[in-house]
Design an enzyme around this catalytic site. Sequence first.
Site, PDB file in Angstrom:
ATOM      1  N   GLU B  51     -28.205 -26.840 -30.911  1.00 41.69           N
ATOM      2  CA  GLU B  51     -27.709 -24.824 -30.882  1.00 41.69           C
ATOM      3  C   GLU B  51     -28.048 -25.322 -31.902  1.00 41.69           C
ATOM      4  OE1 GLU B  51     -24.032 -24.708 -28.810  1.00 41.69           O
ATOM      5  OE2 GLU B  51     -23.913 -22.771 -30.252  1.00 41.69           O
ATOM      6  N   ASP B  62     -16.745 -16.075 -36.531  1.00 45.61           N
ATOM      7  CA  ASP B  62     -16.744 -17.674 -36.414  1.00 45.61           C
ATOM      8  C   ASP B  62     -15.609 -17.478 -38.054  1.00 45.61           C
ATOM      9  OD1 ASP B  62     -18.849 -19.314 -35.724  1.00 45.61           O
ATOM     10  OD2 ASP B  62     -20.240 -17.249 -36.330  1.00 45.61           O
TER      11      ASP B  62
END
Lengths: 403, 271
Positions: B51, B62
Amino acid sequence: MDARNSWGSYPDAQGRFGQFGGRFVAETLMPNILALQQAYEDAKADPSFQETLDVFLRDYVGRPSPLYFAERLTDHFGGAKIYFKRDELNHTGAHKINNCMGQIFLAMRMGKTRIIAETGAGQHGVATATVCARFGLPCIVYMGATDVERQSPNVFRMKLLGAEVRPVDAGTATLKDAMNEALRDWVTNVKDTFYIIGTVAGPHPYPQLVRDFQSVIGRETKQQMLEREGRLPDALVACIGGGSNAIGLFHPFLEDESVKIYGVEAAGHGIETGQHAAALTGGRPGVLHGNRTYLLQNDDGQIIDAHSISAGLDYPGVGPEHAFLKDTGRATYLSATDDEALEAFQLCARLEGILPALEPSHALARVGEIAKDVGKGGIVVMNLCGRGDKDIFTIANALGAKI
Amino acid sequence: MPVGRLSNAFACAKAENRAALVAYVMAGDPSLEVCAAILDALPKVGVDVIELGFPFTDPMADGPSIQRAGIRALKNGTTLRKTMALVEQFRKNHPETPLIVMGYLNPVETMGYDAFARHAAEVGIDGAIIVDAPPEEDAELRAAMQASDLALIRLATPTTDAKRLPAVVAGVSGFVYYVSVAGITGDKAIETADIAEAVAAVREASGLPVAVGFGIKTPEAAARTAKIADGVVVGSALVDVIASAHETGGDVAQAAAAFCQSLSQAIAQAR
């Protein structure tokens, strides 16, 4: 244009104003966003919600705010009559409290027990801390570390009101980073937390509900103007950061096609320098903070830091409804530089005995030209959305004065 | 057949009665060159799916580790186009290992959905996760990706209830990424007991493999997750290993590979 005379019908069911708006959030938040939308629909259908809100707006916030004829400024420019909608006289010194009062009642309806907010200049943070104190809810305010430094009086005010101020060091440590951090908090604490967004941005339904709560400004203006002058104004003027004070004034007039609408963005050091906060004038459409709107961004879609002397306008985006009003031509968006805002601030102080905040000083910087353009016999209303006490240190610094 | 690469990877892992290891790294972190070396090292140490994050200035979902990685990447001049160039380079030596990209919508919108999908397919990307494009907003992107035979991978979360789940898994291909905690990447450690049921429900609703991520930091945690999920995603912990090797002047690719090897070994022995 289909939009004409149906401005009140936006946003659509998907939260869109034309191509703008929407719900661009992580999946974790989607159920919450949908629940908020439902709660807001329920609240609107419940007359007791508005009744309770109205009582607090009257007795606690101090509404209606006066509509004041700025006679000396009118004489100075020699054009249309200039009126100020004096939302700087509200409790806490700005229009921000109108929205916070509405959202805190929504939060309580939804059974939320913890409030978070983001703030740039600290006005929205102070307003949120105020309503949290009044209703006994814990309040956490995210604020960029840079803003914590340059707006220290407001940081202390929030603390006095019992709020916890969390400085955000990430990114450029200003308003957009505070909003990122508030969204991260919300993603982590979705169950018990209500996020009071301070401007007409963010994912749907925020641009709609913040607008609706701020529209009290325009509704009062319309009624006061009809009482005073027996007619509608010819033009409306307001400053645009995210654009909540502006949409609050504009929205009840959108379907009155004779009323010209002007928003004034912050041109910072000048649009041509690249150091500004004028997303509509100098940006292009993209997706940030849950909605599609005009953004300051580079060729890779990375967000560019905004600059304005006014911390409250220092944001690289703008509310999606303003993006829509720009593209449809219903509103015209101008800009004013830091220097022009400073000059307008001083003019207003000397001629009218009012210290405006640096945010509406940007609108003031264009109001003379608009008044001349409308001409004698015409009427212009400007939203004086905040008072300048919070800005005296910034202004002293800019003018080279020691206090 | 990009979607084929993803399906194959999960099918192979299943045939070996183990979970697939999905490893997240940020493109251009700590530099484009070192990142290329990291990518090159991963297939050899048991990483089944890569990924590759592409940076965004405002990564609102995040945590601090991946935020800092994004800032490092942006400082290095990493863009979505350069991220794709990294993949093109990677593909020359690794025709089999599936690679998906993960990031936020604005760089994709800026490139244009169709251009993004076409270019991604050309360089050998197999799919994408766009964090801030929920099902309500991804119709155009989904159409563009389908036209280029790319997988659109969505996130399911603890807040995705039974009523909403069918909409979340509709139109998804490759696998479903189950975010095991309501929170940001790299947040608190996860309780596997809580998520076994959710993983089963997502697998049932989607008919696809389910990879679990957010908060898996150690080989032990990876092994626990591997018992119940079809894939184990490790992101922030790997990003931290890369950052610390870079800061101490170590061999970054080797450090990343060693960490991933410890994860893949733990996963292989989990069941």
